[in-house]
Write an enzyme that holds these catalytic residues in place. Structure first.
Site, short mmCIF file in Angstrom:
data_model
loop_
_atom_site.label_atom_id
_atom_site.label_comp_id
_atom_site.label_asym_id
_atom_site.label_seq_id
_atom_site.Cartn_x
_atom_site.Cartn_y
_atom_site.Cartn_z
CG HIS A 137 -0.99 -8.44 2.40
ND1 HIS A 137 -1.27 -8.28 1.06
CD2 HIS A 137 -2.00 -7.80 3.05
CE1 HIS A 137 -2.37 -7.57 0.90
NE2 HIS A 137 -2.85 -7.28 2.10
NE ARG A 182 -9.45 -12.82 -0.79
CZ ARG A 182 -10.71 -12.45 -1.04
NH1 ARG A 182 -11.63 -13.38 -1.25
NH2 ARG A 182 -11.05 -11.18 -1.07
CE1 TYR A 186 -3.92 -2.28 0.91
CE2 TYR A 186 -2.20 -3.45 2.11
CZ TYR A 186 -3.46 -3.40 1.56
OH TYR A 186 -4.28 -4.51 1.66
CE1 TYR A 212 -13.36 -5.57 4.72
CE2 TYR A 212 -13.07 -6.69 2.63
CZ TYR A 212 -12.56 -6.27 3.83
OH TYR A 212 -11.27 -6.53 4.14
N GLY A 226 -9.06 -10.49 7.75
CA GLY A 226 -9.21 -9.90 6.43
C GLY A 226 -8.17 -10.38 5.44
#
Length: 290
Positions: free
Chosen positions: A147, A180, A23, A198, A142
């Site tokens: 990552h 996931r 990010y 979300y 989340g």
């Protein structure tokens, strides 16, 4: 061949060591904030699951190890929990700090601590501003942990970070961590379409790419396309993840707690038997009390 030679997962300015900040250019951080909305857009199932287990187990202090823009932390602060929120991305933390400033007249936010920290040095980073502190609960939700890519091919850094999470917990404390359903993504080449976190107001398209090296899946790239029809805007960004398989990730978690933790696995916040093809697996581990 490293993942970065095939997929451009990083922007300029991202450090070459430590947890990579995907990010760092600020673009994904801004778009991600639009994607996840605010704490009011969290799904009720998620709120009920997380807050229910925290309260059931008497948790009061929570370390959010991937706080991002601070949405989950704010949800918990509003419920009366004492939050320490950390992230490796300063671009994401700017959103969290801004959100705390906007809530400065609400006394619940007076004790909300926001700091930059790296999973690889997490216990040392926490010690630097809260000496001797352990928490009732640690959350890394989340799909955040994915990552962290596997640069050495043996998942040594991932295993070290999981041990650091365990170190930050009090005896009897809870770790919430998810990923996931990469088993399904590898098999089908597609991302399960439903979202459990979300209630996004905008149409979202996710294109899935799987990098296989030497016959082994090494990286999954998700290209997000978010359409704001009212303003006629389309936002696109790519995030890359390590494809954790359920069996192996379960084994690594147990090892991080010296095979002494109580370990429960949920599928989209429900018992595994109730969801044939979940979008997410959620692990909840209770650290041994002695």
């Amino acid at each position: 061949m490293s993942a970065d030679q095939v997929f451009h997962a990083r922007s300029e300015g991202i450090p070459s060591e430590g947890v990579k900040d995907q990010y760092a250019d600020g673009k994904a951080a801004r778009t991600w904030n639009k994607f996840i909305g605010d704490s009011n857009q969290r799904t009720q199932n998620y709120k009920d699951f997380l807050i229910g287990l925290l309260k059931k187990n008497g948790c009061k202090t929570v370390l959010d190890t991937a706080c991002g823009t601070g949405i989950d932390s704010m949800m918990l602060v509003n419920e009366g929990f004492k939050l320490v929120s950390v992230d490796a991305s300063d671009k994401m933390l700017k959103h969290a700090l801004k959100a705390r400033w906007e809530k400065r007249k609400d006394s619940k936010y007076d004790e909300w601590i926001i700091e930059e920290a790296n999973w690889e040095t997490l216990s040392r980073d926490i010690e630097s501003f809260l000496p001797g502190t352990q928490f009732d609960a640690v959350i890394c939700l989340g799909n955040s942990f994915a990552h962290l890519l596997d640069e050495y091919g043996d998942q040594r850094v991932q295993k070290m970070c999981l041990r650091n999470f365990a170190k930050c917990l009090k005896p009897g404390g809870l770790l919430f961590i998810d990923h996931r359903n990469y088993d399904a993504m590898i098999d089908s080449g597609a991302t399960p379409g439903h979202s459990i976190y979300y209630n996004c107001r905008y149409p979202v398209d996710i294109k899935t790419s799987v990098l296989v090296v030497g016959g082994k899946p090494q990286l999954v790239a998700l290209d997000y396309c978010i359409t704001d029809e009212a303003n006629k805007e389309t936002s696109e960004f790519r995030l890359c993840y390590y494809p954790h398989k359920l069996a192996k990730f379960t084994e690594m978690l147990d090892e991080a707690f010296d095979n002494s933790a109580k370990h429960h696995i949920y599928a989209d916040f429900k018992p595994l038997s109730e969801v044939p093809v979940p979008g997410f697996y959620i692990h909840v581990l209770e650290k041994a009390r002695n």
